[in-house]
Design a protein around this motif. Structure first.
Motif, PDB file in Angstrom:
ATOM      1  N   ALA A 182       0.836  -1.205   0.000  1.00  0.00           N
ATOM      2  CA  ALA A 182       0.000   0.000   0.000  1.00  0.00           C
ATOM      3  C   ALA A 182       0.869   1.254   0.000  1.00  0.00           C
ATOM      4  O   ALA A 182       0.606   2.220  -0.738  1.00  0.00           O
ATOM      5  CB  ALA A 182      -0.934  -0.004   1.204  1.00  0.00           C
ATOM      6  N   ALA A 183       1.918   1.237   0.810  1.00  0.00           N
ATOM      7  CA  ALA A 183       2.815   2.393   0.877  1.00  0.00           C
ATOM      8  C   ALA A 183       3.541   2.606  -0.442  1.00  0.00           C
ATOM      9  O   ALA A 183       3.583   3.725  -0.970  1.00  0.00           O
ATOM     10  CB  ALA A 183       3.829   2.212   2.008  1.00  0.00           C
ATOM     11  N   VAL A 184       4.125   1.541  -0.995  1.00  0.00           N
ATOM     12  CA  VAL A 184       4.902   1.666  -2.232  1.00  0.00           C
ATOM     13  C   VAL A 184       4.015   2.087  -3.392  1.00  0.00           C
ATOM     14  O   VAL A 184       4.387   2.960  -4.193  1.00  0.00           O
ATOM     15  CB  VAL A 184       5.633   0.338  -2.543  1.00  0.00           C
ATOM     16  N   ASP A 185       2.835   1.478  -3.516  1.00  0.00           N
ATOM     17  CA  ASP A 185       1.918   1.842  -4.603  1.00  0.00           C
ATOM     18  C   ASP A 185       1.515   3.318  -4.517  1.00  0.00           C
ATOM     19  O   ASP A 185       1.453   4.023  -5.526  1.00  0.00           O
ATOM     20  CB  ASP A 185       0.669   0.962  -4.562  1.00  0.00           C
ATOM     21  N   GLU A 186       1.245   3.765  -3.304  1.00  0.00           N
ATOM     22  CA  GLU A 186       0.851   5.160  -3.099  1.00  0.00           C
ATOM     23  C   GLU A 186       1.996   6.109  -3.456  1.00  0.00           C
ATOM     24  O   GLU A 186       1.795   7.122  -4.135  1.00  0.00           O
ATOM     25  CB  GLU A 186       0.432   5.350  -1.647  1.00  0.00           C
ATOM     26  N   ILE A 187       3.190   5.783  -3.006  1.00  0.00           N
ATOM     27  CA  ILE A 187       4.356   6.626  -3.288  1.00  0.00           C
ATOM     28  C   ILE A 187       4.656   6.649  -4.780  1.00  0.00           C
ATOM     29  O   ILE A 187       4.902   7.709  -5.364  1.00  0.00           O
ATOM     30  CB  ILE A 187       5.581   6.118  -2.493  1.00  0.00           C
ATOM     31  N   ALA A 188       4.630   5.486  -5.418  1.00  0.00           N
ATOM     32  CA  ALA A 188       4.924   5.401  -6.851  1.00  0.00           C
ATOM     33  C   ALA A 188       3.895   6.168  -7.681  1.00  0.00           C
ATOM     34  O   ALA A 188       4.241   6.805  -8.680  1.00  0.00           O
ATOM     35  CB  ALA A 188       4.977   3.941  -7.284  1.00  0.00           C
ATOM     36  N   ALA A 189       2.635   6.112  -7.269  1.00  0.00           N
ATOM     37  CA  ALA A 189       1.589   6.834  -7.995  1.00  0.00           C
ATOM     38  C   ALA A 189       1.750   8.347  -7.838  1.00  0.00           C
ATOM     39  O   ALA A 189       1.444   9.114  -8.754  1.00  0.00           O
ATOM     40  CB  ALA A 189       0.218   6.396  -7.492  1.00  0.00           C
ATOM     41  N   LYS A 190       2.267   8.761  -6.698  1.00  0.00           N
ATOM     42  CA  LYS A 190       2.451  10.191  -6.433  1.00  0.00           C
ATOM     43  C   LYS A 190       3.641  10.758  -7.196  1.00  0.00           C
ATOM     44  O   LYS A 190       3.643  11.932  -7.573  1.00  0.00           O
ATOM     45  CB  LYS A 190       2.635  10.399  -4.927  1.00  0.00           C
ATOM     46  N   TYR A 191       4.664   9.918  -7.442  1.00  0.00           N
ATOM     47  CA  TYR A 191       5.889  10.380  -8.110  1.00  0.00           C
ATOM     48  C   TYR A 191       6.222   9.455  -9.294  1.00  0.00           C
ATOM     49  O   TYR A 191       7.266   8.801  -9.313  1.00  0.00           O
ATOM     50  CB  TYR A 191       7.057  10.387  -7.126  1.00  0.00           C
ATOM     51  N   PRO A 192       5.355   9.409 -10.318  1.00  0.00           N
ATOM     52  CA  PRO A 192       5.533   8.417 -11.391  1.00  0.00           C
ATOM     53  C   PRO A 192       6.768   8.628 -12.254  1.00  0.00           C
ATOM     54  O   PRO A 192       7.261   7.672 -12.854  1.00  0.00           O
ATOM     55  CB  PRO A 192       4.249   8.566 -12.219  1.00  0.00           C
ATOM     56  N   ASN A 193       7.264   9.846 -12.343  1.00  0.00           N
ATOM     57  CA  ASN A 193       8.394  10.139 -13.221  1.00  0.00           C
ATOM     58  C   ASN A 193       9.658  10.515 -12.459  1.00  0.00           C
ATOM     59  O   ASN A 193      10.620  11.008 -13.061  1.00  0.00           O
ATOM     60  CB  ASN A 193       8.016  11.260 -14.186  1.00  0.00           C
ATOM     61  N   ASP A 194       9.650  10.274 -11.163  1.00  0.00           N
ATOM     62  CA  ASP A 194      10.793  10.633 -10.326  1.00  0.00           C
ATOM     63  C   ASP A 194      11.545   9.391  -9.875  1.00  0.00           C
ATOM     64  O   ASP A 194      11.023   8.271  -9.900  1.00  0.00           O
ATOM     65  CB  ASP A 194      10.323  11.401  -9.087  1.00  0.00           C
ATOM     66  N   ASN A 195      12.777   9.598  -9.460  1.00  0.00           N
ATOM     67  CA  ASN A 195      13.551   8.540  -8.827  1.00  0.00           C
ATOM     68  C   ASN A 195      13.252   8.567  -7.328  1.00  0.00           C
ATOM     69  O   ASN A 195      13.612   9.523  -6.640  1.00  0.00           O
ATOM     70  CB  ASN A 195      15.042   8.738  -9.073  1.00  0.00           C
ATOM     71  N   VAL A 196      12.582   7.529  -6.864  1.00  0.00           N
ATOM     72  CA  VAL A 196      12.126   7.457  -5.477  1.00  0.00           C
ATOM     73  C   VAL A 196      13.016   6.502  -4.688  1.00  0.00           C
ATOM     74  O   VAL A 196      13.248   5.366  -5.104  1.00  0.00           O
ATOM     75  CB  VAL A 196      10.664   6.970  -5.411  1.00  0.00           C
ATOM     76  N   ILE A 197      13.516   6.960  -3.559  1.00  0.00           N
ATOM     77  CA  ILE A 197      14.331   6.142  -2.673  1.00  0.00           C
ATOM     78  C   ILE A 197      13.485   5.749  -1.470  1.00  0.00           C
ATOM     79  O   ILE A 197      12.890   6.617  -0.821  1.00  0.00           O
ATOM     80  CB  ILE A 197      15.588   6.896  -2.183  1.00  0.00           C
ATOM     81  N   ILE A 198      13.425   4.460  -1.176  1.00  0.00           N
ATOM     82  CA  ILE A 198      12.719   3.967   0.000  1.00  0.00           C
ATOM     83  C   ILE A 198      13.725   3.232   0.874  1.00  0.00           C
ATOM     84  O   ILE A 198      14.290   2.217   0.459  1.00  0.00           O
ATOM     85  CB  ILE A 198      11.559   3.034  -0.390  1.00  0.00           C
TER      86      ILE A 198
END
Length: 204
Positions: A135-151
């Motif tokens: 749920a967390a990853v899907d939400e984060i990925a949807a919020k920043y679809p074109n960015d490099n996201v570090i978790i």
């Protein structure tokens, strides 16, 4: 060489703790980093800009993950975002047990791996961990679809997420074991593993 591909999701495991050395399951116990763990995070933060531009950084609020995330964030002048859904698999009353004991005491470790509904006393099941991390990853990925996201998170939690996205079966999580401060990149759109267990920064 700096990667210029965007839309990457990069999972980073926290730096070394005494629980890692002692092979103890500390789950959501707020374990401190060792001196080596701090050195690992320093090297990671210094190396990361050479490899990948970070646009946003999320972390488990447990200090071992938070401190690791801050080492990366400082290199990019970013603010770390805390999300408790990224915390480690909670073994409840069994936290602090050695992995060897979890094997010998009623084959608990086998249950934790192979039975997604098996729940430790006052702890979580694999399915519960999957639900919150996905749920967390899907939400984060949807919020920043074109960015490099570090978790920045934890060994088992990250492994469960990888097994879900790449295999569709979280009981395969042990095959995604990672070193401390190793990073692994995936593309959620294509379910493609771009890199796994990278520790180049530890060799410099």
């Amino acid at each position: 060489m700096t990667a210029d591909t965007t839309g990457r999701l990069c999972f980073v495991r926290h730096g070394q703790t005494f629980a890692n050395i002692d092979k103890v399951w500390h789950g959501q116990t707020d374990t401190e980093l060792t001196a080596e763990g701090y050195e690992q995070t320093r090297r990671l933060g210094a190396y990361f800009p050479q490899y990948l531009r970070a646009d946003v950084i999320y972390t488990s609020p447990l200090q071992r993950a938070r401190i690791t995330a801050e080492a990366i964030a400082s290199a990019f002048n970013l603010t770390v975002i805390h999300d408790p859904r990224l915390m480690e698999f909670d073994l409840g009353d069994w936290e602090g047990k050695r992995f060897a004991d979890l094997v010998t005491e009623g084959d608990v470790l086998e249950q934790i791996i192979h039975n997604p509904d098996f729940t430790a006393p006052n702890g979580e099941s694999q399915n519960i961990v999957k639900q919150r991390i996905v749920a967390a990853v899907d939400e984060i990925a949807a919020k920043y679809p074109n960015d490099n996201v570090i978790i920045v998170a934890h060994g088992v939690t990250i492994s469960i997420a990888l097994a879900h996205y790449l295999d569709g079966n979280t009981t395969l999580w042990p095959k995604y074991g990672k070193h401390n401060t190793a990073f692994t990149e995936i593309c959620l759109r294509t379910k493609q593993l771009l890199s796994f267990n990278k520790t180049d920064h530890l060799n410099e």
